[in-house]
Motif scaffolding. Structure first.
Motif, PDB file in Angstrom:
ATOM      1  N   GLY A   1       0.819  -1.203   0.000  1.00 14.63           N
ATOM      2  CA  GLY A   1       0.000   0.000   0.000  1.00 14.63           C
ATOM      3  C   GLY A   1       0.855   1.256   0.000  1.00 14.63           C
ATOM      4  N   PHE A   2       0.199   2.387  -0.080  1.00 15.11           N
ATOM      5  CA  PHE A   2       0.936   3.644  -0.111  1.00 15.11           C
ATOM      6  C   PHE A   2       0.043   4.757   0.412  1.00 15.11           C
ATOM      7  CE2 PHE A   2      -1.307   3.209  -4.102  1.00 15.11           C
ATOM      8  CZ  PHE A   2      -1.883   4.457  -4.283  1.00 15.11           C
ATOM      9  N   GLU A   3       0.691   5.822   0.825  1.00 15.55           N
ATOM     10  CA  GLU A   3      -0.042   7.031   1.178  1.00 15.55           C
ATOM     11  C   GLU A   3       0.236   8.097   0.156  1.00 15.55           C
ATOM     12  OE1 GLU A   3       0.248   8.708   5.112  1.00 15.55           O
ATOM     13  OE2 GLU A   3       0.500   6.669   5.879  1.00 15.55           O
ATOM     14  N   ILE A   4      -0.778   8.809  -0.202  1.00 14.84           N
ATOM     15  CA  ILE A   4      -0.588   9.935  -1.097  1.00 14.84           C
ATOM     16  C   ILE A   4      -1.544  10.997  -0.582  1.00 14.84           C
ATOM     17  CG2 ILE A   4      -2.311   9.273  -2.836  1.00 14.84           C
ATOM     18  CD1 ILE A   4      -0.196  10.082  -4.955  1.00 14.84           C
ATOM     19  N   ASP A   5      -1.451  12.167  -1.110  1.00 16.56           N
ATOM     20  CA  ASP A   5      -2.296  13.273  -0.682  1.00 16.56           C
ATOM     21  C   ASP A   5      -1.892  13.705   0.725  1.00 16.56           C
ATOM     22  OD1 ASP A   5      -4.135  15.229  -1.063  1.00 16.56           O
ATOM     23  OD2 ASP A   5      -5.843  13.922  -1.291  1.00 16.56           O
ATOM     24  N   HIS A   6      -2.452  14.788   1.172  1.00 16.37           N
ATOM     25  CA  HIS A   6      -2.024  15.377   2.434  1.00 16.37           C
ATOM     26  C   HIS A   6      -3.230  15.547   3.347  1.00 16.37           C
ATOM     27  CE1 HIS A   6       2.062  16.312   0.962  1.00 16.37           C
ATOM     28  NE2 HIS A   6       1.449  16.363  -0.201  1.00 16.37           N
ATOM     29  N   GLU A   7      -3.076  15.110   4.565  1.00 13.15           N
ATOM     30  CA  GLU A   7      -4.131  15.204   5.560  1.00 13.15           C
ATOM     31  C   GLU A   7      -4.693  16.622   5.608  1.00 13.15           C
ATOM     32  OE1 GLU A   7      -3.089  13.284   9.221  1.00 13.15           O
ATOM     33  OE2 GLU A   7      -4.597  14.415  10.345  1.00 13.15           O
ATOM     34  N   GLY A   8      -6.001  16.710   5.626  1.00  9.08           N
ATOM     35  CA  GLY A   8      -6.629  18.016   5.748  1.00  9.08           C
ATOM     36  C   GLY A   8      -7.051  18.632   4.421  1.00  9.08           C
ATOM     37  N   LYS A   9      -6.437  18.179   3.315  1.00 11.34           N
ATOM     38  CA  LYS A   9      -6.860  18.709   2.012  1.00 11.34           C
ATOM     39  C   LYS A   9      -8.261  18.219   1.678  1.00 11.34           C
ATOM     40  CE  LYS A   9      -2.697  20.045  -0.159  1.00 11.34           C
ATOM     41  NZ  LYS A   9      -2.224  20.613  -1.422  1.00 11.34           N
TER      42      LYS A   9
ATOM     43  N   HIS B   1     -15.335   6.659  -3.460  1.00 14.48           N
ATOM     44  CA  HIS B   1     -14.676   5.530  -4.116  1.00 14.48           C
ATOM     45  C   HIS B   1     -13.494   6.023  -4.953  1.00 14.48           C
ATOM     46  CE1 HIS B   1     -14.285   1.781  -6.330  1.00 14.48           C
ATOM     47  NE2 HIS B   1     -14.352   2.468  -7.457  1.00 14.48           N
ATOM     48  N   LEU B   2     -13.643   7.207  -5.472  1.00 15.16           N
ATOM     49  CA  LEU B   2     -12.657   7.749  -6.417  1.00 15.16           C
ATOM     50  C   LEU B   2     -12.673   9.268  -6.291  1.00 15.16           C
ATOM     51  CD1 LEU B   2     -12.759   6.724 -10.191  1.00 15.16           C
ATOM     52  CD2 LEU B   2     -12.461   9.090  -9.509  1.00 15.16           C
ATOM     53  N   THR B   3     -11.511   9.866  -6.257  1.00 19.16           N
ATOM     54  CA  THR B   3     -11.439  11.319  -6.233  1.00 19.16           C
ATOM     55  C   THR B   3     -10.492  11.813  -7.319  1.00 19.16           C
ATOM     56  OG1 THR B   3     -11.991  11.522  -3.889  1.00 19.16           O
ATOM     57  CG2 THR B   3     -10.711  13.304  -4.835  1.00 19.16           C
ATOM     58  N   VAL B   4     -10.971  12.761  -8.095  1.00 20.13           N
ATOM     59  CA  VAL B   4     -10.141  13.406  -9.105  1.00 20.13           C
ATOM     60  C   VAL B   4      -9.821  14.818  -8.619  1.00 20.13           C
ATOM     61  CG1 VAL B   4     -10.105  14.376 -11.449  1.00 20.13           C
ATOM     62  CG2 VAL B   4     -11.080  12.097 -11.049  1.00 20.13           C
ATOM     63  N   ILE B   5      -8.568  15.213  -8.728  1.00 15.26           N
ATOM     64  CA  ILE B   5      -8.177  16.588  -8.441  1.00 15.26           C
ATOM     65  C   ILE B   5      -7.684  17.177  -9.760  1.00 15.26           C
ATOM     66  CG2 ILE B   5      -6.814  18.079  -6.931  1.00 15.26           C
ATOM     67  CD1 ILE B   5      -6.246  15.149  -5.494  1.00 15.26           C
ATOM     68  N   ALA B   6      -8.340  18.229 -10.189  1.00 11.33           N
ATOM     69  CA  ALA B   6      -8.042  18.771 -11.512  1.00 11.33           C
ATOM     70  C   ALA B   6      -7.489  20.178 -11.400  1.00 11.33           C
ATOM     71  CB  ALA B   6      -9.309  18.788 -12.354  1.00 11.33           C
TER      72      ALA B   6
ATOM     73  N   SER C   1      -9.445  16.901  -1.017  1.00 15.86           N
ATOM     74  CA  SER C   1      -9.459  15.579  -1.660  1.00 15.86           C
ATOM     75  C   SER C   1      -9.273  14.475  -0.615  1.00 15.86           C
ATOM     76  CB  SER C   1      -8.362  15.504  -2.726  1.00 15.86           C
ATOM     77  OG  SER C   1      -7.136  16.015  -2.219  1.00 15.86           O
ATOM     78  N   TRP C   2      -8.416  14.733   0.339  1.00 14.48           N
ATOM     79  CA  TRP C   2      -8.195  13.783   1.433  1.00 14.48           C
ATOM     80  C   TRP C   2      -9.488  13.606   2.237  1.00 14.48           C
ATOM     81  CZ3 TRP C   2      -8.437  14.366   6.773  1.00 14.48           C
ATOM     82  CH2 TRP C   2      -7.817  13.374   7.544  1.00 14.48           C
ATOM     83  N   LYS C   3     -10.204  14.699   2.484  1.00 15.07           N
ATOM     84  CA  LYS C   3     -11.478  14.628   3.223  1.00 15.07           C
ATOM     85  C   LYS C   3     -12.522  13.836   2.433  1.00 15.07           C
ATOM     86  CE  LYS C   3     -10.918  19.031   5.677  1.00 15.07           C
ATOM     87  NZ  LYS C   3     -11.370  20.432   5.729  1.00 15.07           N
ATOM     88  N   HIS C   4     -12.547  14.038   1.117  1.00 11.41           N
ATOM     89  CA  HIS C   4     -13.502  13.291   0.275  1.00 11.41           C
ATOM     90  C   HIS C   4     -13.268  11.784   0.415  1.00 11.41           C
ATOM     91  CE1 HIS C   4     -14.026  16.893  -2.754  1.00 11.41           C
ATOM     92  NE2 HIS C   4     -14.372  17.190  -1.525  1.00 11.41           N
TER      93      HIS C   4
END
Lengths: 165, 165
Positions: free
Chosen positions: A42-50, A61-66, A52-55
């Motif tokens: 497994g891996f961690e990506i994204d940053h706590e509190g953002k 199920h899936l989050t896109v950041i554009a 996208s992280w909250k979503h």
């Protein structure tokens, strides 16, 4: 079909440094490179509190950041996708895919080998071995390079997989 | 075609908190939710020093990080993709998409409104407004909810977009 080249070797042999060099050199020659990095644990990506992280935390199920320059996607999967599935599902508009972290796979392989770490080369008997990168003496039937031979290794990759396109 | 619902409103009105609640409730009812978050000014993801980060820094056009439970992808884009392009390119196997960060868009909208921050509601004259979420007095032709009415707002979303499936 986008060609796939697998970089294999045990931890701390210099796989990532080799891939970085190859990405730079292949890109420098005008080709587009995608990479697939496999993390069994497994891996961690994204940053706590953002947002996208909250979503994701809320159950998306899936989050896109554009944005105008890049897009990111984080998706739950029910399984460990095979490399070809990842290619078909997520990758387009590139000339070659370099993969790291898959020990067994049916794609052409470049092994990074250090005797003190690796014991025997992983892929000497692998029909798909196209090169070995090492500073140590080895007996193999494929071209052997030193780790600084990025230009020459790229020549081989271009010759085998990119020149025909 | 996966339905899209847009959550709009100025900064600090509570959009993300509303989306988190909706994701939880819609997911709780057995539907799969995707989200798209738009950041006009770009975004950072991934962590300095990680292999995927090194791949991108070296020039990889696209990097996939795969594991048995989740997949992430970071891709250069030449343009700010339209919402429908993002859906078609990246999103499948979900029942609904909630989007945040797009002010003008042709999709059904829920506006989060706070008088002290927002001035006039953004979308009172928008044909696609399906609800407004506010604690302040407003005159609109659509259902009005308070921010804690997650169940009722989800009822509306399910009724409009998910029940027919």
């Amino acid at each position: 079909m986008i060609p796939i080249v697998s970089i294999i070797g045990k931890s701390n042999t210099g796989k990532t440094t080799l891939i970085e060099g190859l990405i730079r050199e292949i890109t420098h020659r005008g080709y587009r490179v995608a990479t697939i990095k496999h993390n069994r644990h497994g891996f961690e990506i994204d940053h706590e509190g953002k947002d996208s992280w909250k979503h994701r935390r809320a159950g998306a199920h899936l989050t896109v950041i554009a944005s105008p320059e890049q897009v990111a996607l984080i998706e739950d999967t029910k399984k460990d996708y095979a490399i070809a599935e990842l290619r078909d599902r997520y990758i387009s508009e590139v000339d070659i895919i370099l993969i790291e972290g898959y020990k067994k796979n049916p794609y052409p392989k470049i092994e990074v080998y250090r005797k003190e770490i690796s014991g025997q080369p992983l892929a000497t008997s692998d029909d798909n071995l196209i090169a070995i990168v090492t500073e140590d003496p080895v007996t193999v039937d494929v071209p052997r390079f030193h780790k600084e031979d990025i230009v020459e290794i790229t020549d081989l990759i271009v010759d085998l997989f990119l020149d025909q396109q």
